[in-house]
Enzyme design. Structure first.
Site, short mmCIF file in Angstrom:
data_model
loop_
_atom_site.label_atom_id
_atom_site.label_comp_id
_atom_site.label_asym_id
_atom_site.label_seq_id
_atom_site.Cartn_x
_atom_site.Cartn_y
_atom_site.Cartn_z
N TYR A 181 60.12 38.82 61.56
CA TYR A 181 61.20 38.57 62.52
C TYR A 181 62.47 38.09 61.83
O TYR A 181 63.58 38.37 62.30
CB TYR A 181 60.72 37.60 63.62
CG TYR A 181 59.75 38.27 64.55
CD1 TYR A 181 58.37 38.06 64.42
CD2 TYR A 181 60.19 39.18 65.52
CE1 TYR A 181 57.46 38.72 65.25
CE2 TYR A 181 59.29 39.84 66.34
CZ TYR A 181 57.93 39.61 66.19
OH TYR A 181 57.05 40.29 67.00
N ARG A 200 64.31 41.19 60.84
CA ARG A 200 64.92 41.86 62.01
C ARG A 200 66.11 41.05 62.50
O ARG A 200 67.14 41.62 62.89
CB ARG A 200 63.87 42.03 63.10
CG ARG A 200 62.75 43.01 62.68
CD ARG A 200 61.70 43.15 63.72
NE ARG A 200 62.23 43.76 64.93
CZ ARG A 200 61.56 43.77 66.09
NH1 ARG A 200 60.36 43.20 66.16
NH2 ARG A 200 62.09 44.33 67.16
N GLN A 231 63.40 45.77 77.48
CA GLN A 231 62.24 45.43 76.66
C GLN A 231 62.71 44.98 75.27
O GLN A 231 61.93 44.49 74.48
CB GLN A 231 61.33 46.66 76.53
CG GLN A 231 60.78 47.15 77.85
CD GLN A 231 60.11 48.52 77.70
OE1 GLN A 231 58.96 48.63 77.32
NE2 GLN A 231 60.88 49.57 77.98
N ASN A 232 64.01 45.16 75.01
CA ASN A 232 64.56 44.86 73.69
C ASN A 232 64.77 43.36 73.50
O ASN A 232 65.12 42.65 74.44
CB ASN A 232 65.87 45.61 73.48
CG ASN A 232 65.65 47.11 73.56
OD1 ASN A 232 64.53 47.60 73.50
ND2 ASN A 232 66.75 47.85 73.74
N ASP A 261 66.92 42.39 71.09
CA ASP A 261 68.27 42.23 70.53
C ASP A 261 69.24 41.82 71.63
O ASP A 261 68.91 41.89 72.81
CB ASP A 261 68.72 43.54 69.85
CG ASP A 261 68.89 44.71 70.82
OD1 ASP A 261 68.30 45.78 70.59
OD2 ASP A 261 69.62 44.54 71.83
N HIS A 297 60.61 40.92 76.96
CA HIS A 297 59.78 40.67 75.78
C HIS A 297 60.36 39.61 74.85
O HIS A 297 60.00 39.54 73.67
CB HIS A 297 59.54 41.99 75.02
CG HIS A 297 58.79 43.00 75.83
ND1 HIS A 297 58.82 44.34 75.55
CD2 HIS A 297 58.02 42.85 76.93
CE1 HIS A 297 58.06 44.98 76.45
NE2 HIS A 297 57.58 44.11 77.28
N GLY A 356 65.75 55.27 76.81
CA GLY A 356 65.26 54.99 75.46
C GLY A 356 63.97 54.21 75.39
O GLY A 356 63.85 53.26 74.59
N THR A 357 62.98 54.58 76.18
CA THR A 357 61.66 53.94 76.08
C THR A 357 60.58 55.00 76.24
O THR A 357 60.73 55.94 77.01
CB THR A 357 61.48 52.83 77.13
OG1 THR A 357 60.14 52.34 77.08
CG2 THR A 357 61.78 53.32 78.55
N SER A 358 59.49 54.84 75.50
CA SER A 358 58.38 55.79 75.55
C SER A 358 57.50 55.56 76.78
O SER A 358 56.56 56.31 77.02
CB SER A 358 57.53 55.63 74.28
OG SER A 358 57.06 54.28 74.19
N1 APR Z 1 68.68 57.45 72.61
C1 APR Z 1 67.74 57.38 73.59
N2 APR Z 1 66.40 57.31 73.34
C2 APR Z 1 66.02 57.34 72.04
C3 APR Z 1 66.94 57.43 70.96
C4 APR Z 1 68.33 57.48 71.31
N3 APR Z 1 69.27 57.55 70.37
N4 APR Z 1 66.24 57.43 69.79
C5 APR Z 1 64.91 57.34 70.13
N5 APR Z 1 64.78 57.30 71.48
C6 APR Z 1 63.57 57.18 72.28
C7 APR Z 1 62.31 57.82 71.74
O1 APR Z 1 62.24 59.20 72.10
C8 APR Z 1 61.21 57.00 72.42
O2 APR Z 1 60.83 57.56 73.66
O3 APR Z 1 63.27 55.79 72.37
C9 APR Z 1 61.89 55.65 72.68
C10 APR Z 1 61.36 54.49 71.82
O4 APR Z 1 60.03 54.25 72.19
P1 APR Z 1 59.22 53.06 71.50
O5 APR Z 1 59.44 53.10 70.05
O6 APR Z 1 57.84 53.16 72.02
O7 APR Z 1 59.95 51.74 72.03
P2 APR Z 1 59.82 51.03 73.46
O8 APR Z 1 59.45 51.99 74.52
O9 APR Z 1 61.03 50.21 73.66
O10 APR Z 1 58.57 50.04 73.18
C11 APR Z 1 58.16 49.19 74.22
O11 APR Z 1 56.58 48.12 72.78
O12 APR Z 1 56.33 47.62 70.62
C12 APR Z 1 56.50 47.06 71.85
O13 APR Z 1 57.49 45.03 72.54
C13 APR Z 1 57.78 46.25 71.94
O14 APR Z 1 59.49 46.29 73.63
C14 APR Z 1 58.66 47.09 72.85
C15 APR Z 1 57.66 47.87 73.66
#
Ligand code: APR
Length: 229
Positions: free
Chosen positions: A53, A56, A86-87, A89, A104, A170-172
């Site tokens: 951390y 980061r 979820q970020n 930052d 988070h 921007g989240t999976s």
């Molecule tokens: N713009 C938009 N989306 C983007 C970009 C971009 N420039 N670059 C990547 N992505 C997308 C990817 O396609 C993916 O779907 O951002 C997503 C990132 O997914 P993860 O890495 O799984 O991150 P996130 O969904 O925020 O993770 C959720 O998991 O690890 C834990 O606590 C942590 O808050 C986090 C949580």
């Protein structure tokens, strides 16, 4: 003003130079979650967690909000914008967004390992073993680790229920309970999912996927929303 609720993930900060977690070369490619983001990892080897951390946090003092963050802040002129992120930052806040709920935790905050209500804001990047709270207990990152409760999820669900427009950026959608928030949004409400890998979700109606990066996708969608407003 209409309530625009936005759920964001690591992808919105990718164009600021911050790695995501699960993309190629993401953080979880290079670190074991159980070593750096779990209570067990902290018990077993706090130095490794601290270092993870600290690096980061050091980077966070060096990067800046991008066009995606700024476009959401600008929408506050026309909508009651509520960001649920979820970020960890602070790029939403630094871009000018007023209503940001961190599910988070926050990277620039630390808290007491014994009195979790004792939370402090860092003005520098390095937290060390031996850094203690006002009651003399070791400080830890103010982050929700895997296996820990997500204290803000109840409030986040209430905000999602009140949405007139819902946006996911921007989240999976792989991590719960955050990914479940879209289930609290009323079915007939327009929903948008901006992510290069955006996908349709079973049982979620009125969802428009925008397979684009946040930096270009949000400004473009913002134009559409202003026309509809
Ligand atoms: N713009 C938009 N989306 C983007 C970009 C971009 N420039 N670059 C990547 N992505 C997308 C990817 O396609 C993916 O779907 O951002 C997503 C990132 O997914 P993860 O890495 O799984 O991150 P996130 O969904 O925020 O993770 C959720 O998991 O690890 C834990 O606590 C942590 O808050 C986090 C949580």
């Amino acid at each position: 003003m209409k309530k625009l609720v936005v759920l964001t993930g690591a992808g919105i900060s990718a164009e600021s130079g911050i790695s995501t977690f699960r993309d190629s070369d993401g953080l979880w490619e290079n670190h074991r979650i159980e070593d750096v983001a779990s209570p067990i990892g902290w018990e077993r080897d706090p130095e490794t967690v601290m270092k993870f951390y600290n690096l980061r946090r050091k980077q966070l003092f060096e990067v800046h909000p991008n066009e995606g963050h700024r476009a959401l802040a600008k929408l506050q002129d026309h909508f009651d914008v509520q960001i649920i992120t979820q970020n960890i930052d602070d790029l939403h806040e630094r871009a000018g967004s007023s209503n940001v709920l961190h599910l988070h935790g926050e990277l620039k905050k630390v808290r007491s390992t014994v009195h979790p209500e004792l939370i402090y804001t860092m003005d520098h990047w390095e937290l060390k073993m031996g850094d203690v709270c006002e009651k003399g207990h070791q400080l830890r990152p103010h982050i929700v680790w895997f296996g820990e409760a997500v204290p803000m999820i109840g409030i986040a669900a209430e905000i999602a229920e009140q949405a007139d427009i819902f946006m996911v950026v921007g989240t999976s959608m792989a991590v719960y309970p955050a990914a479940g928030l879209i289930g609290f949004v009323k079915q007939y409400i327009p929903k948008y999912y901006i992510d290069p890998k955006a996908f349709q979700m079973p049982g979620i109606a009125n969802l428009k996927t925008v397979n684009e990066k946040a930096g270009s996708g949000i400004p473009r969608l913002a134009k559409e929303l202003l026309k509809m407003n």
